[in-house]
Design a protein around this motif. Structure first.
Motif, PDB file in Angstrom:
ATOM      1  N   ALA A  55       1.554 -50.533 -18.348  1.00 40.78           N
ATOM      2  CA  ALA A  55       1.611 -49.066 -18.379  1.00 40.78           C
ATOM      3  C   ALA A  55       0.221 -48.455 -18.280  1.00 40.78           C
ATOM      4  O   ALA A  55       0.031 -47.445 -17.594  1.00 40.78           O
ATOM      5  N   ILE A  56      -0.750 -49.059 -18.946  1.00 38.88           N
ATOM      6  CA  ILE A  56      -2.124 -48.541 -18.873  1.00 38.88           C
ATOM      7  C   ILE A  56      -2.688 -48.783 -17.481  1.00 38.88           C
ATOM      8  O   ILE A  56      -3.293 -47.890 -16.891  1.00 38.88           O
ATOM      9  N   THR A  57      -2.465 -49.958 -16.940  1.00 42.14           N
ATOM     10  CA  THR A  57      -3.017 -50.311 -15.631  1.00 42.14           C
ATOM     11  C   THR A  57      -2.393 -49.500 -14.505  1.00 42.14           C
ATOM     12  O   THR A  57      -3.105 -48.930 -13.666  1.00 42.14           O
ATOM     13  N   GLU A  58      -1.056 -49.407 -14.483  1.00 47.14           N
ATOM     14  CA  GLU A  58      -0.343 -48.771 -13.373  1.00 47.14           C
ATOM     15  C   GLU A  58       0.062 -47.332 -13.650  1.00 47.14           C
ATOM     16  O   GLU A  58       0.574 -46.654 -12.761  1.00 47.14           O
ATOM     17  N   GLY A  59      -0.105 -46.881 -14.886  1.00 49.52           N
ATOM     18  CA  GLY A  59       0.419 -45.583 -15.283  1.00 49.52           C
ATOM     19  C   GLY A  59       1.862 -45.765 -15.724  1.00 49.52           C
ATOM     20  O   GLY A  59       2.497 -46.779 -15.420  1.00 49.52           O
ATOM     21  N   THR A  60       2.390 -44.801 -16.430  1.00 47.74           N
ATOM     22  CA  THR A  60       3.741 -44.963 -16.959  1.00 47.74           C
ATOM     23  C   THR A  60       4.798 -44.998 -15.856  1.00 47.74           C
ATOM     24  O   THR A  60       5.864 -45.572 -16.048  1.00 47.74           O
ATOM     25  N   ALA A  61       4.514 -44.443 -14.706  1.00 43.98           N
ATOM     26  CA  ALA A  61       5.459 -44.540 -13.586  1.00 43.98           C
ATOM     27  C   ALA A  61       5.629 -46.000 -13.162  1.00 43.98           C
ATOM     28  O   ALA A  61       6.694 -46.396 -12.687  1.00 43.98           O
ATOM     29  N   GLY A  62       4.611 -46.807 -13.379  1.00 48.74           N
ATOM     30  CA  GLY A  62       4.661 -48.218 -13.027  1.00 48.74           C
ATOM     31  C   GLY A  62       5.634 -49.016 -13.868  1.00 48.74           C
ATOM     32  O   GLY A  62       5.991 -50.138 -13.500  1.00 48.74           O
ATOM     33  N   ILE A  63       6.073 -48.449 -14.990  1.00 52.52           N
ATOM     34  CA  ILE A  63       7.065 -49.125 -15.830  1.00 52.52           C
ATOM     35  C   ILE A  63       8.360 -48.320 -15.890  1.00 52.52           C
ATOM     36  O   ILE A  63       9.149 -48.460 -16.824  1.00 52.52           O
ATOM     37  N   GLY A  64       8.550 -47.462 -14.895  1.00 52.16           N
ATOM     38  CA  GLY A  64       9.806 -46.723 -14.787  1.00 52.16           C
ATOM     39  C   GLY A  64       9.908 -45.505 -15.690  1.00 52.16           C
ATOM     40  O   GLY A  64      11.001 -45.003 -15.924  1.00 52.16           O
ATOM     41  N   LYS A  65       8.794 -45.027 -16.180  1.00 49.99           N
ATOM     42  CA  LYS A  65       8.785 -43.826 -17.027  1.00 49.99           C
ATOM     43  C   LYS A  65       8.238 -42.654 -16.213  1.00 49.99           C
ATOM     44  O   LYS A  65       8.070 -42.750 -15.010  1.00 49.99           O
ATOM     45  N   SER A  66       7.930 -41.552 -16.894  1.00 56.14           N
ATOM     46  CA  SER A  66       7.411 -40.378 -16.194  1.00 56.14           C
ATOM     47  C   SER A  66       6.061 -40.704 -15.549  1.00 56.14           C
ATOM     48  O   SER A  66       5.424 -41.706 -15.879  1.00 56.14           O
ATOM     49  N   ASP A  67       5.625 -39.834 -14.666  1.00 53.91           N
ATOM     50  CA  ASP A  67       4.337 -40.039 -14.005  1.00 53.91           C
ATOM     51  C   ASP A  67       3.217 -39.244 -14.676  1.00 53.91           C
ATOM     52  O   ASP A  67       2.160 -39.037 -14.095  1.00 53.91           O
ATOM     53  N   LEU A  68       3.427 -38.833 -15.919  1.00 57.61           N
ATOM     54  CA  LEU A  68       2.444 -37.988 -16.591  1.00 57.61           C
ATOM     55  C   LEU A  68       1.223 -38.748 -17.093  1.00 57.61           C
ATOM     56  O   LEU A  68       0.142 -38.176 -17.185  1.00 57.61           O
ATOM     57  N   CYS A  69       1.373 -40.010 -17.428  1.00 55.21           N
ATOM     58  CA  CYS A  69       0.228 -40.800 -17.876  1.00 55.21           C
ATOM     59  C   CYS A  69      -0.347 -41.516 -16.658  1.00 55.21           C
ATOM     60  O   CYS A  69       0.351 -42.299 -16.010  1.00 55.21           O
ATOM     61  N   PRO A  70      -1.608 -41.262 -16.354  1.00 55.31           N
ATOM     62  CA  PRO A  70      -2.176 -41.820 -15.124  1.00 55.31           C
ATOM     63  C   PRO A  70      -2.409 -43.323 -15.201  1.00 55.31           C
ATOM     64  O   PRO A  70      -2.443 -43.916 -16.274  1.00 55.31           O
ATOM     65  N   ALA A  71      -2.605 -43.904 -14.040  1.00 51.58           N
ATOM     66  CA  ALA A  71      -2.978 -45.315 -13.941  1.00 51.58           C
ATOM     67  C   ALA A  71      -4.478 -45.426 -14.238  1.00 51.58           C
ATOM     68  O   ALA A  71      -5.281 -44.711 -13.659  1.00 51.58           O
ATOM     69  N   TRP A  72      -4.812 -46.318 -15.154  1.00 48.89           N
ATOM     70  CA  TRP A  72      -6.209 -46.500 -15.545  1.00 48.89           C
ATOM     71  C   TRP A  72      -6.780 -47.802 -14.993  1.00 48.89           C
ATOM     72  O   TRP A  72      -7.921 -48.159 -15.296  1.00 48.89           O
ATOM     73  N   GLY A  73      -6.026 -48.505 -14.170  1.00 49.10           N
ATOM     74  CA  GLY A  73      -6.442 -49.812 -13.676  1.00 49.10           C
ATOM     75  C   GLY A  73      -7.713 -49.813 -12.850  1.00 49.10           C
ATOM     76  O   GLY A  73      -8.412 -50.819 -12.796  1.00 49.10           O
TER      77      GLY A  73
END
Length: 109
Positions: A55-73
């Protein structure tokens, strides 16, 4: 753990709150859905270190959640992302310890 705390305070606390309760003072009240409460047992029981890292690397959208938390990878090194995940897991243990202390008052001498 200190590096994870420092990163959390600098990058995550504004939405997730000081102790990760989803009550960040700048953004949390206007986000839909609101940030998760990392101290909530039910949420954390369904969360693994690996899912937090993703979730931190890809953002929460990367784990099927909202896209509000950005990808920090691309911002953090893999080691820093692991520090953040470890800190988030620590927040849950802190909440549990506080609840245990409240329900089992220290004996008086």
């Amino acid at each position: 753990r200190e590096e994870g705390r420092r990163l959390f305070e600098s990058y995550c606390q504004s939405c997730h709150g000081e102790m990760g309760q989803g009550d960040g003072r700048f953004y949390a009240s206007s986000l839909d859905p609101p940030p998760p409460d990392f101290t909530e047992a039910q949420f954390m029981e369904s969360t693994t270190e690996e899912s937090l890292i993703r979730a931190i690397t890809e953002g929460t959208a990367g784990i099927g959640k909202s896209d509000l938390c950005p990808a920090w990878g691309k911002t953090f090194r893999a080691e820093e992302i692991t520090y953040l995940a470890t800190h988030i897991l620590w927040l849950q243990t802190q909440e549990e310890a506080e609840e245990e202390d409240a329900s089992d008052p220290a004996e008086e001498p």
